[in-house]
Write an enzyme that holds these catalytic residues in place. Structure first.
Site, PDB file in Angstrom:
ATOM      1  N   ARG A  41     -14.857  28.561 -35.421  1.00 55.76           N
ATOM      2  CA  ARG A  41     -15.761  28.668 -34.267  1.00 55.76           C
ATOM      3  C   ARG A  41     -15.981  30.122 -33.852  1.00 55.76           C
ATOM      4  NH1 ARG A  41     -14.087  23.587 -30.376  1.00 55.76           N
ATOM      5  NH2 ARG A  41     -15.593  22.121 -31.249  1.00 55.76           N
ATOM      6  N   GLY A 377     -17.593  16.420 -29.724  1.00 54.54           N
ATOM      7  CA  GLY A 377     -18.231  15.507 -28.764  1.00 54.54           C
ATOM      8  C   GLY A 377     -19.724  15.747 -28.624  1.00 54.54           C
TER       9      GLY A 377
HETATM   10  C1  3PG Z   1     -14.819  20.853 -28.197  1.00 58.02           C
HETATM   11  O1  3PG Z   1     -13.724  21.248 -28.588  1.00 58.02           O
HETATM   12  O2  3PG Z   1     -15.402  19.854 -28.674  1.00 58.02           O
HETATM   13  C2  3PG Z   1     -15.543  21.663 -27.165  1.00 58.02           C
HETATM   14  O3  3PG Z   1     -14.934  22.899 -26.994  1.00 58.02           O
HETATM   15  C3  3PG Z   1     -15.635  20.928 -25.856  1.00 58.02           C
HETATM   16  O4  3PG Z   1     -14.350  20.762 -25.314  1.00 58.02           O
HETATM   17  P1  3PG Z   1     -14.095  19.653 -24.209  1.00 58.02           P
HETATM   18  O5  3PG Z   1     -14.218  18.316 -24.870  1.00 58.02           O
HETATM   19  O6  3PG Z   1     -12.727  19.917 -23.657  1.00 58.02           O
HETATM   20  O7  3PG Z   1     -15.165  19.816 -23.149  1.00 58.02           O
END
Ligand code: 3PG
Length: 398
Positions: A41, A377
Protein backbone atom coordinates in the site's frame (compact mmCIF):
# COMPACT_ATOMS: atom_id res chain seq x y z
CA UNK A 1 -17.10 7.56 -15.63
CA UNK A 2 -17.53 9.56 -12.44
CA UNK A 3 -16.25 13.08 -12.93
CA UNK A 4 -13.52 14.11 -10.55
CA UNK A 5 -10.45 16.30 -10.87
CA UNK A 6 -6.99 14.74 -10.78
CA UNK A 7 -3.42 15.90 -10.22
CA UNK A 8 -3.41 16.99 -13.88
CA UNK A 9 -6.15 19.52 -13.10
CA UNK A 10 -4.29 20.64 -9.98
CA UNK A 11 -1.23 21.35 -12.11
CA UNK A 12 -3.18 22.91 -14.98
CA UNK A 13 -4.58 25.41 -12.48
CA UNK A 14 -1.08 26.14 -11.21
CA UNK A 15 -2.22 25.10 -7.78
CA UNK A 16 0.54 22.83 -6.52
CA UNK A 17 3.79 24.84 -6.35
CA UNK A 18 4.31 26.40 -2.93
CA UNK A 19 0.84 25.33 -1.81
CA UNK A 20 -0.05 23.25 1.24
CA UNK A 21 -1.52 20.02 -0.14
CA UNK A 22 -3.33 17.77 2.33
CA UNK A 23 -3.14 14.16 1.11
CA UNK A 24 -5.19 11.25 2.53
CA UNK A 25 -3.35 7.96 2.01
CA UNK A 26 -4.15 4.41 3.08
CA UNK A 27 -1.05 3.42 5.04
CA UNK A 28 -2.90 0.79 7.04
CA UNK A 29 0.03 -1.62 6.67
CA UNK A 30 0.50 -4.97 8.43
CA UNK A 31 2.99 -4.76 11.33
CA UNK A 32 4.73 -7.45 13.36
CA UNK A 33 6.64 -6.40 16.46
CA UNK A 34 6.75 -2.82 15.21
CA UNK A 35 8.09 -3.76 11.76
CA UNK A 36 6.13 -3.28 8.54
CA UNK A 37 5.70 -6.70 6.91
CA UNK A 38 4.13 -5.65 3.59
CA UNK A 39 4.85 -2.34 1.87
CA UNK A 40 2.41 -2.74 -1.05
CA UNK A 41 0.00 0.00 0.00
CA UNK A 42 2.82 2.42 0.76
CA UNK A 43 4.52 1.71 -2.57
CA UNK A 44 1.27 2.28 -4.44
CA UNK A 45 0.98 5.69 -2.75
CA UNK A 46 4.42 6.89 -3.86
CA UNK A 47 3.54 8.16 -7.38
CA UNK A 48 1.19 10.79 -5.91
CA UNK A 49 3.68 11.84 -3.23
CA UNK A 50 6.60 12.00 -5.65
CA UNK A 51 4.60 14.01 -8.15
CA UNK A 52 3.55 16.55 -5.52
CA UNK A 53 7.09 16.80 -4.18
CA UNK A 54 8.44 17.33 -7.71
CA UNK A 55 5.90 20.14 -8.15
CA UNK A 56 7.27 21.80 -5.00
CA UNK A 57 4.10 21.41 -2.96
CA UNK A 58 4.21 21.31 0.86
CA UNK A 59 2.78 17.85 1.36
CA UNK A 60 0.84 17.03 4.54
CA UNK A 61 -0.07 13.33 4.78
CA UNK A 62 -2.95 11.92 6.83
CA UNK A 63 -3.49 8.19 7.33
CA UNK A 64 -4.89 5.69 9.83
CA UNK A 65 -3.59 2.45 11.31
CA UNK A 66 -5.99 -0.17 12.62
CA UNK A 67 -9.09 0.68 14.60
CA UNK A 68 -7.87 2.36 17.81
CA UNK A 69 -10.39 3.49 20.38
CA UNK A 70 -8.94 6.96 20.98
CA UNK A 71 -5.21 7.62 21.47
CA UNK A 72 -3.41 4.32 21.87
CA UNK A 73 0.36 4.06 21.33
CA UNK A 74 -0.06 0.50 19.99
CA UNK A 75 -1.47 2.14 16.85
CA UNK A 76 1.15 4.86 16.36
CA UNK A 77 2.18 5.66 12.79
CA UNK A 78 5.83 6.06 13.90
CA UNK A 79 6.99 2.79 12.20
CA UNK A 80 5.11 3.78 9.06
CA UNK A 81 6.82 7.19 9.13
CA UNK A 82 10.15 5.38 9.18
CA UNK A 83 9.17 3.22 6.18
CA UNK A 84 7.91 6.31 4.33
CA UNK A 85 11.16 8.15 5.06
CA UNK A 86 13.19 5.28 3.56
CA UNK A 87 10.95 5.08 0.49
CA UNK A 88 11.09 8.82 -0.19
CA UNK A 89 14.89 9.36 0.09
CA UNK A 90 16.20 12.02 -0.60
CA UNK A 91 12.96 13.93 0.16
CA UNK A 92 12.76 15.08 3.79
CA UNK A 93 9.86 13.33 5.57
CA UNK A 94 8.89 14.66 9.03
CA UNK A 95 6.59 13.04 11.57
CA UNK A 96 4.21 15.06 13.76
CA UNK A 97 3.29 13.23 16.95
CA UNK A 98 -0.15 14.84 16.96
CA UNK A 99 -3.01 14.68 14.49
CA UNK A 100 -4.92 17.72 15.73
CA UNK A 101 -4.32 21.05 17.47
CA UNK A 102 -1.55 23.67 17.66
CA UNK A 103 1.36 21.23 17.18
CA UNK A 104 -0.02 20.26 13.78
CA UNK A 105 -0.43 23.92 12.80
CA UNK A 106 3.13 24.67 13.88
CA UNK A 107 4.62 21.70 12.04
CA UNK A 108 2.83 22.78 8.86
CA UNK A 109 4.13 26.34 9.24
CA UNK A 110 7.68 24.99 9.31
CA UNK A 111 7.20 22.73 6.29
CA UNK A 112 9.22 23.71 3.23
CA UNK A 113 8.40 23.31 -0.47
CA UNK A 114 9.01 19.76 -1.69
CA UNK A 115 8.91 18.39 1.87
CA UNK A 116 6.55 15.86 3.43
CA UNK A 117 4.94 15.86 6.87
CA UNK A 118 3.14 12.74 8.12
CA UNK A 119 0.64 13.31 10.93
CA UNK A 120 0.05 10.78 13.73
CA UNK A 121 -2.82 8.28 13.28
CA UNK A 122 -5.80 10.41 12.25
CA UNK A 123 -8.13 8.01 14.11
CA UNK A 124 -6.61 9.22 17.40
CA UNK A 125 -8.90 12.23 16.98
CA UNK A 126 -12.37 11.54 18.35
CA UNK A 127 -14.15 13.57 15.67
CA UNK A 128 -12.51 11.72 12.73
CA UNK A 129 -14.76 8.67 12.51
CA UNK A 130 -17.83 10.69 13.58
CA UNK A 131 -17.24 12.96 10.57
CA UNK A 132 -17.43 15.85 13.02
CA UNK A 133 -17.92 19.17 11.15
CA UNK A 134 -15.83 21.07 13.72
CA UNK A 135 -12.85 18.77 13.11
CA UNK A 136 -13.41 19.08 9.35
CA UNK A 137 -13.24 22.87 9.67
CA UNK A 138 -10.02 22.63 11.67
CA UNK A 139 -8.53 20.24 9.11
CA UNK A 140 -9.45 22.56 6.26
CA UNK A 141 -7.33 25.35 7.83
CA UNK A 142 -4.21 23.18 7.46
CA UNK A 143 -4.08 23.30 3.66
CA UNK A 144 -4.94 25.04 0.41
CA UNK A 145 -6.08 21.90 -1.43
CA UNK A 146 -7.02 18.31 -0.60
CA UNK A 147 -5.99 15.14 -2.47
CA UNK A 148 -7.63 11.80 -1.70
CA UNK A 149 -5.46 8.85 -2.73
CA UNK A 150 -7.03 6.33 -0.34
CA UNK A 151 -9.52 4.39 -2.45
CA UNK A 152 -9.32 1.57 0.09
CA UNK A 153 -10.69 3.86 2.81
CA UNK A 154 -13.27 5.52 0.53
CA UNK A 155 -16.13 3.42 1.94
CA UNK A 156 -15.71 5.36 5.22
CA UNK A 157 -17.49 8.71 5.65
CA UNK A 158 -14.85 10.12 7.98
CA UNK A 159 -13.47 13.66 8.17
CA UNK A 160 -10.21 12.79 6.39
CA UNK A 161 -11.93 10.78 3.64
CA UNK A 162 -15.17 12.72 3.17
CA UNK A 163 -15.89 15.73 5.42
CA UNK A 164 -12.85 17.79 4.49
CA UNK A 165 -13.42 17.23 0.74
CA UNK A 166 -16.41 19.58 0.94
CA UNK A 167 -14.34 22.40 2.40
CA UNK A 168 -11.27 22.50 0.13
CA UNK A 169 -10.69 22.23 -3.63
CA UNK A 170 -10.43 18.45 -3.95
CA UNK A 171 -8.59 16.12 -6.30
CA UNK A 172 -8.13 12.39 -6.80
CA UNK A 173 -4.55 11.14 -6.38
CA UNK A 174 -2.97 8.80 -8.93
CA UNK A 175 -3.84 5.57 -7.07
CA UNK A 176 -7.45 6.64 -6.54
CA UNK A 177 -7.64 7.51 -10.24
CA UNK A 178 -6.18 4.16 -11.30
CA UNK A 179 -8.47 2.13 -9.02
CA UNK A 180 -11.60 3.97 -10.16
CA UNK A 181 -10.77 3.78 -13.86
CA UNK A 182 -9.86 0.08 -13.70
CA UNK A 183 -12.87 -1.00 -11.66
CA UNK A 184 -15.24 1.04 -13.77
CA UNK A 185 -13.82 -0.51 -16.95
CA UNK A 186 -14.47 -3.99 -15.57
CA UNK A 187 -17.91 -3.40 -14.13
CA UNK A 188 -19.36 -0.96 -16.65
CA UNK A 189 -17.65 -1.75 -19.96
CA UNK A 190 -16.24 -5.28 -19.71
CA UNK A 191 -15.14 -7.08 -22.83
CA UNK A 192 -17.45 -10.13 -23.01
CA UNK A 193 -17.54 -12.95 -22.19
CA UNK A 194 -16.88 -12.09 -18.57
CA UNK A 195 -16.24 -14.51 -15.71
CA UNK A 196 -16.36 -13.65 -12.03
CA UNK A 197 -14.89 -15.90 -9.35
CA UNK A 198 -16.37 -15.41 -5.91
CA UNK A 199 -15.12 -17.45 -2.99
CA UNK A 200 -15.17 -17.14 0.76
CA UNK A 201 -17.00 -18.58 3.70
CA UNK A 202 -20.57 -17.34 3.60
CA UNK A 203 -23.31 -16.70 1.07
CA UNK A 204 -24.90 -14.31 3.59
CA UNK A 205 -21.97 -11.86 3.57
CA UNK A 206 -21.50 -12.02 -0.21
CA UNK A 207 -25.17 -11.86 -1.16
CA UNK A 208 -25.29 -8.17 -2.22
CA UNK A 209 -22.16 -8.75 -4.30
CA UNK A 210 -23.59 -11.86 -6.00
CA UNK A 211 -26.82 -10.04 -6.80
CA UNK A 212 -25.00 -7.05 -8.30
CA UNK A 213 -22.57 -9.18 -10.31
CA UNK A 214 -24.93 -11.79 -11.78
CA UNK A 215 -26.59 -9.55 -14.38
CA UNK A 216 -23.17 -8.25 -15.49
CA UNK A 217 -21.30 -11.53 -15.99
CA UNK A 218 -21.60 -14.53 -18.31
CA UNK A 219 -20.22 -17.06 -15.82
CA UNK A 220 -20.03 -16.83 -12.03
CA UNK A 221 -17.74 -19.39 -10.41
CA UNK A 222 -18.53 -20.03 -6.76
CA UNK A 223 -15.96 -21.61 -4.48
CA UNK A 224 -14.93 -21.73 -0.83
CA UNK A 225 -17.32 -22.78 1.91
CA UNK A 226 -20.09 -20.69 0.36
CA UNK A 227 -20.25 -23.20 -2.52
CA UNK A 228 -21.38 -25.82 0.05
CA UNK A 229 -24.65 -23.96 0.57
CA UNK A 230 -25.31 -24.00 -3.18
CA UNK A 231 -24.44 -27.72 -3.40
CA UNK A 232 -26.75 -28.50 -0.46
CA UNK A 233 -29.51 -26.45 -2.10
CA UNK A 234 -29.15 -28.64 -5.22
CA UNK A 235 -29.67 -31.73 -3.04
CA UNK A 236 -26.06 -32.96 -2.74
CA UNK A 237 -25.03 -34.65 0.49
CA UNK A 238 -22.12 -32.49 1.70
CA UNK A 239 -21.30 -34.61 4.78
CA UNK A 240 -20.17 -32.55 7.78
CA UNK A 241 -19.22 -29.48 5.68
CA UNK A 242 -20.07 -25.97 6.84
CA UNK A 243 -23.08 -24.46 5.12
CA UNK A 244 -25.88 -21.97 5.77
CA UNK A 245 -29.28 -23.71 5.99
CA UNK A 246 -31.07 -20.34 6.01
CA UNK A 247 -29.74 -19.53 2.54
CA UNK A 248 -30.80 -22.63 0.59
CA UNK A 249 -33.82 -20.86 -0.95
CA UNK A 250 -31.74 -17.80 -1.87
CA UNK A 251 -29.09 -20.02 -3.47
CA UNK A 252 -31.74 -21.78 -5.59
CA UNK A 253 -33.06 -18.38 -6.66
CA UNK A 254 -29.56 -17.21 -7.70
CA UNK A 255 -29.00 -20.39 -9.72
CA UNK A 256 -32.11 -19.84 -11.87
CA UNK A 257 -30.21 -17.77 -14.47
CA UNK A 258 -27.89 -20.77 -15.04
CA UNK A 259 -24.78 -18.61 -14.94
CA UNK A 260 -23.38 -20.16 -11.77
CA UNK A 261 -20.59 -22.70 -12.08
CA UNK A 262 -20.27 -24.90 -8.97
CA UNK A 263 -17.66 -27.52 -8.01
CA UNK A 264 -18.22 -30.91 -9.66
CA UNK A 265 -15.68 -32.59 -7.36
CA UNK A 266 -14.03 -31.60 -4.10
CA UNK A 267 -11.18 -32.29 -1.68
CA UNK A 268 -12.32 -33.47 1.74
CA UNK A 269 -10.88 -34.39 5.15
CA UNK A 270 -12.43 -34.94 8.55
CA UNK A 271 -10.66 -31.86 9.93
CA UNK A 272 -8.04 -29.31 8.93
CA UNK A 273 -5.58 -31.08 11.25
CA UNK A 274 -6.17 -34.42 9.52
CA UNK A 275 -4.04 -33.56 6.49
CA UNK A 276 -2.78 -37.08 5.82
CA UNK A 277 -6.26 -38.36 5.10
CA UNK A 278 -7.42 -35.81 2.56
CA UNK A 279 -9.22 -37.30 -0.46
CA UNK A 280 -10.58 -36.21 -3.81
CA UNK A 281 -14.28 -37.00 -3.96
CA UNK A 282 -17.05 -36.89 -6.51
CA UNK A 283 -20.05 -35.02 -5.16
CA UNK A 284 -21.92 -38.33 -4.78
CA UNK A 285 -19.23 -39.91 -2.58
CA UNK A 286 -18.74 -37.51 0.36
CA UNK A 287 -18.69 -39.39 3.69
CA UNK A 288 -20.88 -38.34 6.62
CA UNK A 289 -17.89 -37.20 8.74
CA UNK A 290 -16.08 -35.48 5.87
CA UNK A 291 -15.80 -31.74 5.26
CA UNK A 292 -15.10 -29.97 1.97
CA UNK A 293 -11.92 -27.85 2.09
CA UNK A 294 -11.08 -27.32 -1.59
CA UNK A 295 -12.27 -27.79 -5.17
CA UNK A 296 -11.16 -30.97 -6.97
CA UNK A 297 -9.16 -31.52 -10.21
CA UNK A 298 -12.20 -31.90 -12.50
CA UNK A 299 -13.55 -28.58 -11.21
CA UNK A 300 -10.19 -26.87 -11.77
CA UNK A 301 -10.10 -28.19 -15.35
CA UNK A 302 -13.70 -27.09 -15.95
CA UNK A 303 -13.05 -23.55 -14.65
CA UNK A 304 -9.86 -23.18 -16.72
CA UNK A 305 -11.55 -24.52 -19.86
CA UNK A 306 -14.45 -22.08 -19.46
CA UNK A 307 -12.06 -19.23 -18.70
CA UNK A 308 -10.26 -19.75 -22.02
CA UNK A 309 -13.36 -18.41 -23.78
CA UNK A 310 -13.52 -15.31 -21.56
CA UNK A 311 -11.92 -11.90 -22.06
CA UNK A 312 -12.56 -10.37 -18.65
CA UNK A 313 -12.13 -11.90 -15.21
CA UNK A 314 -13.01 -10.45 -11.82
CA UNK A 315 -11.87 -12.38 -8.72
CA UNK A 316 -12.83 -11.98 -5.09
CA UNK A 317 -12.30 -14.68 -2.47
CA UNK A 318 -10.29 -17.92 -2.34
CA UNK A 319 -11.68 -21.24 -3.64
CA UNK A 320 -10.55 -23.34 -0.68
CA UNK A 321 -8.74 -23.10 2.65
CA UNK A 322 -5.62 -21.74 0.92
CA UNK A 323 -3.87 -21.02 4.23
CA UNK A 324 -3.61 -24.77 4.93
CA UNK A 325 -1.81 -26.78 2.19
CA UNK A 326 -2.78 -29.02 0.43
CA UNK A 327 -6.14 -27.18 0.43
CA UNK A 328 -4.44 -24.28 -1.40
CA UNK A 329 -4.13 -26.41 -4.54
CA UNK A 330 -7.39 -25.34 -6.23
CA UNK A 331 -6.88 -21.61 -5.62
CA UNK A 332 -3.23 -21.85 -6.75
CA UNK A 333 -4.03 -23.80 -9.92
CA UNK A 334 -6.84 -21.46 -11.01
CA UNK A 335 -4.79 -18.35 -10.13
CA UNK A 336 -1.86 -19.67 -12.17
CA UNK A 337 -4.24 -20.34 -15.08
CA UNK A 338 -5.44 -16.72 -14.89
CA UNK A 339 -1.83 -15.53 -14.90
CA UNK A 340 -1.08 -17.61 -18.05
CA UNK A 341 -4.09 -16.27 -19.99
CA UNK A 342 -3.25 -12.73 -18.87
CA UNK A 343 0.33 -13.14 -20.12
CA UNK A 344 -0.97 -14.51 -23.44
CA UNK A 345 -2.99 -11.30 -23.76
CA UNK A 346 -6.45 -12.90 -24.05
CA UNK A 347 -7.71 -12.04 -20.56
CA UNK A 348 -8.03 -8.80 -18.60
CA UNK A 349 -7.80 -10.00 -14.99
CA UNK A 350 -8.78 -7.91 -11.98
CA UNK A 351 -8.76 -9.04 -8.36
CA UNK A 352 -9.27 -7.43 -4.97
CA UNK A 353 -10.33 -7.90 -1.36
CA UNK A 354 -8.17 -8.72 1.68
CA UNK A 355 -8.14 -12.53 1.50
CA UNK A 356 -7.85 -12.50 -2.27
CA UNK A 357 -4.63 -10.50 -2.27
CA UNK A 358 -3.15 -12.87 0.33
CA UNK A 359 -4.27 -15.91 -1.71
CA UNK A 360 -2.79 -14.59 -4.97
CA UNK A 361 0.40 -13.71 -3.18
CA UNK A 362 0.52 -17.26 -1.81
CA UNK A 363 -0.01 -18.61 -5.35
CA UNK A 364 2.93 -16.45 -6.51
CA UNK A 365 0.92 -14.55 -9.13
CA UNK A 366 0.14 -11.24 -7.44
CA UNK A 367 2.05 -9.32 -10.11
CA UNK A 368 0.78 -11.41 -13.00
CA UNK A 369 -2.82 -10.18 -12.97
CA UNK A 370 -3.73 -7.12 -15.06
CA UNK A 371 -4.65 -5.27 -11.88
CA UNK A 372 -4.93 -6.15 -8.20
CA UNK A 373 -6.71 -3.62 -6.03
CA UNK A 374 -5.16 -2.88 -2.63
CA UNK A 375 -8.65 -2.31 -1.22
CA UNK A 376 -10.51 -4.78 0.99
CA UNK A 377 -13.87 -3.49 2.23
CA UNK A 378 -14.01 -0.65 -0.30
CA UNK A 379 -13.47 -3.11 -3.19
CA UNK A 380 -16.36 -5.26 -1.91
CA UNK A 381 -18.69 -2.31 -1.49
CA UNK A 382 -17.83 -1.13 -4.99
CA UNK A 383 -18.65 -4.60 -6.36
CA UNK A 384 -21.92 -4.52 -4.45
CA UNK A 385 -22.79 -1.35 -6.36
CA UNK A 386 -22.81 0.81 -3.21
CA UNK A 387 -21.79 4.46 -3.49
CA UNK A 388 -18.47 5.17 -1.75
CA UNK A 389 -18.65 8.39 0.32
CA UNK A 390 -14.97 9.25 -0.29
CA UNK A 391 -15.47 9.00 -4.05
CA UNK A 392 -18.81 10.82 -4.04
CA UNK A 393 -17.29 13.73 -2.13
CA UNK A 394 -14.66 14.14 -4.84
CA UNK A 395 -17.33 14.06 -7.53
CA UNK A 396 -19.40 16.74 -5.88
CA UNK A 397 -16.52 19.15 -5.59
CA UNK A 398 -15.20 18.45 -9.09
C1 3PG B 1 -8.51 -1.39 4.95
O1 3PG B 1 -7.56 -1.90 5.54
O2 3PG B 1 -9.32 -2.04 4.25
C2 3PG B 1 -8.65 0.10 4.97
O3 3PG B 1 -7.50 0.70 5.48
C3 3PG B 1 -9.86 0.53 5.75
O4 3PG B 1 -9.70 0.18 7.10
P1 3PG B 1 -10.97 0.08 8.05
O5 3PG B 1 -11.77 -1.11 7.62
O6 3PG B 1 -10.44 -0.03 9.45
O7 3PG B 1 -11.78 1.35 7.86
Amino acid sequence: MPHFETLDDLEANGKAAGKRVLVRLDLNLPLQEGQVTDLTRLERSLPTLRELVAKKAKVIVMAHLGRPKGKDSAYTLAPIAEALRRAMVPTPVFFCKESQGPQVKEAIEHLGEGEVLLLENIRFVKGEEENDPAFAREMATWADVYVNDAFSAAHRAHVSTEGVAHLLPSFAGRLMEQELRTLERVLEYPEAPMMAIVGGAKVSTKLPLLKNLLPKVDVLVIGGAMANTFLAAKGHDIGASLYEPDFLETSLELMKGEKILLPVDVVVAESLEDLKNHQNRDLSAIGQAEKIFDIGPATIAHILQTMKRCHTLLWNGPLGVFEVPPFDYGTNAVAQGVARLTAEGTLLSIAGGGDTVAALNHAGVLNDFSYVSTAGGAFLEWLEGKPLPGVEALERTA
